[in-house]
Design a protein around this motif. Structure first.
Motif, mmCIF file in Angstrom:
data_model
loop_
_atom_site.group_PDB
_atom_site.id
_atom_site.type_symbol
_atom_site.label_atom_id
_atom_site.label_comp_id
_atom_site.label_asym_id
_atom_site.label_seq_id
_atom_site.Cartn_x
_atom_site.Cartn_y
_atom_site.Cartn_z
ATOM 1 N N THR A 64 44.636 53.092 51.511
ATOM 2 C CA THR A 64 44.582 53.407 52.931
ATOM 3 C C THR A 64 43.122 53.394 53.383
ATOM 4 O O THR A 64 42.216 53.568 52.563
ATOM 5 C CB THR A 64 45.178 54.800 53.213
ATOM 6 O OG1 THR A 64 44.341 55.786 52.591
ATOM 7 C CG2 THR A 64 46.605 54.906 52.709
ATOM 8 N N THR A 90 58.971 41.115 54.469
ATOM 9 C CA THR A 90 57.601 41.506 54.126
ATOM 10 C C THR A 90 56.959 40.483 53.204
ATOM 11 O O THR A 90 55.791 40.107 53.389
ATOM 12 C CB THR A 90 57.590 42.903 53.469
ATOM 13 O OG1 THR A 90 58.123 43.843 54.399
ATOM 14 C CG2 THR A 90 56.192 43.315 53.061
ATOM 15 N N TRP A 104 45.697 45.071 45.031
ATOM 16 C CA TRP A 104 45.330 46.485 45.092
ATOM 17 C C TRP A 104 45.471 46.989 46.513
ATOM 18 O O TRP A 104 45.000 46.337 47.439
ATOM 19 C CB TRP A 104 43.891 46.691 44.618
ATOM 20 C CG TRP A 104 43.698 48.116 44.199
ATOM 21 C CD1 TRP A 104 43.189 49.134 44.955
ATOM 22 C CD2 TRP A 104 44.054 48.687 42.963
ATOM 23 N NE1 TRP A 104 43.211 50.299 44.247
ATOM 24 C CE2 TRP A 104 43.740 50.055 43.008
ATOM 25 C CE3 TRP A 104 44.624 48.176 41.800
ATOM 26 C CZ2 TRP A 104 43.968 50.918 41.943
ATOM 27 C CZ3 TRP A 104 44.849 49.026 40.743
ATOM 28 C CH2 TRP A 104 44.519 50.378 40.832
ATOM 29 N N THR A 105 46.120 48.135 46.686
ATOM 30 C CA THR A 105 46.287 48.692 48.026
ATOM 31 C C THR A 105 45.595 50.050 48.125
ATOM 32 O O THR A 105 45.493 50.776 47.138
ATOM 33 C CB THR A 105 47.778 48.865 48.387
ATOM 34 O OG1 THR A 105 48.382 49.738 47.431
ATOM 35 C CG2 THR A 105 48.497 47.534 48.400
ATOM 36 N N SER A 162 42.659 44.693 53.412
ATOM 37 C CA SER A 162 44.091 44.544 53.648
ATOM 38 C C SER A 162 44.538 43.090 53.559
ATOM 39 O O SER A 162 45.721 42.822 53.396
ATOM 40 C CB SER A 162 44.478 45.129 55.003
ATOM 41 O OG SER A 162 43.961 44.346 56.048
ATOM 42 N N ALA A 187 44.642 42.952 49.083
ATOM 43 C CA ALA A 187 45.951 43.597 49.157
ATOM 44 C C ALA A 187 46.979 42.964 48.232
ATOM 45 O O ALA A 187 47.960 43.610 47.886
ATOM 46 C CB ALA A 187 46.467 43.573 50.592
ATOM 47 N N ASN A 188 46.772 41.730 47.827
ATOM 48 C CA ASN A 188 47.744 41.119 46.927
ATOM 49 C C ASN A 188 47.651 41.658 45.504
ATOM 50 O O ASN A 188 48.516 41.389 44.695
ATOM 51 C CB ASN A 188 47.631 39.593 46.932
ATOM 52 C CG ASN A 188 46.293 39.089 46.435
ATOM 53 O OD1 ASN A 188 45.263 39.637 46.772
ATOM 54 N ND2 ASN A 188 46.302 38.053 45.641
ATOM 55 N N ARG A 200 53.576 38.351 53.938
ATOM 56 C CA ARG A 200 52.427 38.381 53.027
ATOM 57 C C ARG A 200 52.101 36.979 52.531
ATOM 58 O O ARG A 200 50.937 36.607 52.448
ATOM 59 C CB ARG A 200 52.708 39.293 51.839
ATOM 60 C CG ARG A 200 52.655 40.749 52.178
ATOM 61 C CD ARG A 200 52.913 41.578 50.950
ATOM 62 N NE ARG A 200 52.924 42.987 51.256
ATOM 63 C CZ ARG A 200 53.503 43.910 50.530
ATOM 64 N NH1 ARG A 200 54.134 43.574 49.413
ATOM 65 N NH2 ARG A 200 53.461 45.172 50.881
#
Length: 186
Positions: free
Chosen positions: A36, A121, A33-34, A26, A30-31, A125
């Motif tokens: 859960t 957001t 590829w995301t 995360s 996360a910058n 980030r």
């Protein structure tokens, strides 16, 4: 398959538990590829079954045992093969831009609120990515790191994430300024 390759890249230098990998993922990945935590855990299981990862169990006091995953030789070969192919071009899929595109038939205050939330957001980030970059650099300057550092890949992906969020912030400010001038009463 891209999640699989992102996980291989995240695990290439050190073993990690699924929990720690989800936290690391995360922040560091996360910058670009995301996923859960549930997606990560499912993919880790598949990758282990496919021989790309191995896992060892570590006993813990007062906590459930944890499994540490590491990349196998087969996993290293798969990641190497991935780096040899041309990646698919990036496509923007952004719901906010659909709202902005529909501005003539939209609730302007709601769109403005969406842009403000997007800005918030992006600022958060950006701060996270800049802290991660500072951790990678340590006490070295960018030039010193580029000459001697061993985490060039994470450095470059963080630079991309930083650029992306800075552009999101620039665009958000521009959009809010235009909306304020064009729709002063809403």
């Amino acid at each position: 398959m891209a999640l699989r390759n992102a996980l291989l890249a995240a695990l290439i230098d050190r073993e990690s538990s699924g929990y720690d990998l989800a936290k690391q993922f995360s922040v560091s990945v996360a910058n670009f590829w995301t996923a859960t935590p549930q997606q990560l855990y499912r993919e880790l299981e598949k990758m282990q079954a496919d021989g790309l990862l191995s896992a060892r169990v570590v006993k813990q006091d007062r906590r459930p045992d944890k499994r540490l995953f590491s990349v196998t030789e087969q996993g290293r070969a798969a990641l190497y093969a991935f780096t040899q192919r041309d990646p698919k071009p990036t496509t923007v899929r952004d719901e906010l831009l659909i709202q902005v595109e529909a501005l003539a038939h939209a609730d302007v205050p709601s769109v403005r609120s969406s842009i403000e939330a997007h800005l918030k957001t992006s600022r958060q980030r950006l701060e996270t990515y800049e802290r991660s970059l500072a951790d990678i650099l340590g006490s070295r300057s960018h030039d010193e790191f580029l000459a001697t550092g061993n985490r060039i890949g994470p450095y470059l992906t963080l630079q991309r994430g930083i650029s992306f969020e800075r552009e999101n912030i620039t665009w958000g400010r521009l959009a809010l300024d235009i909306l304020a001038r064009r729709f002063p009463d809403s």
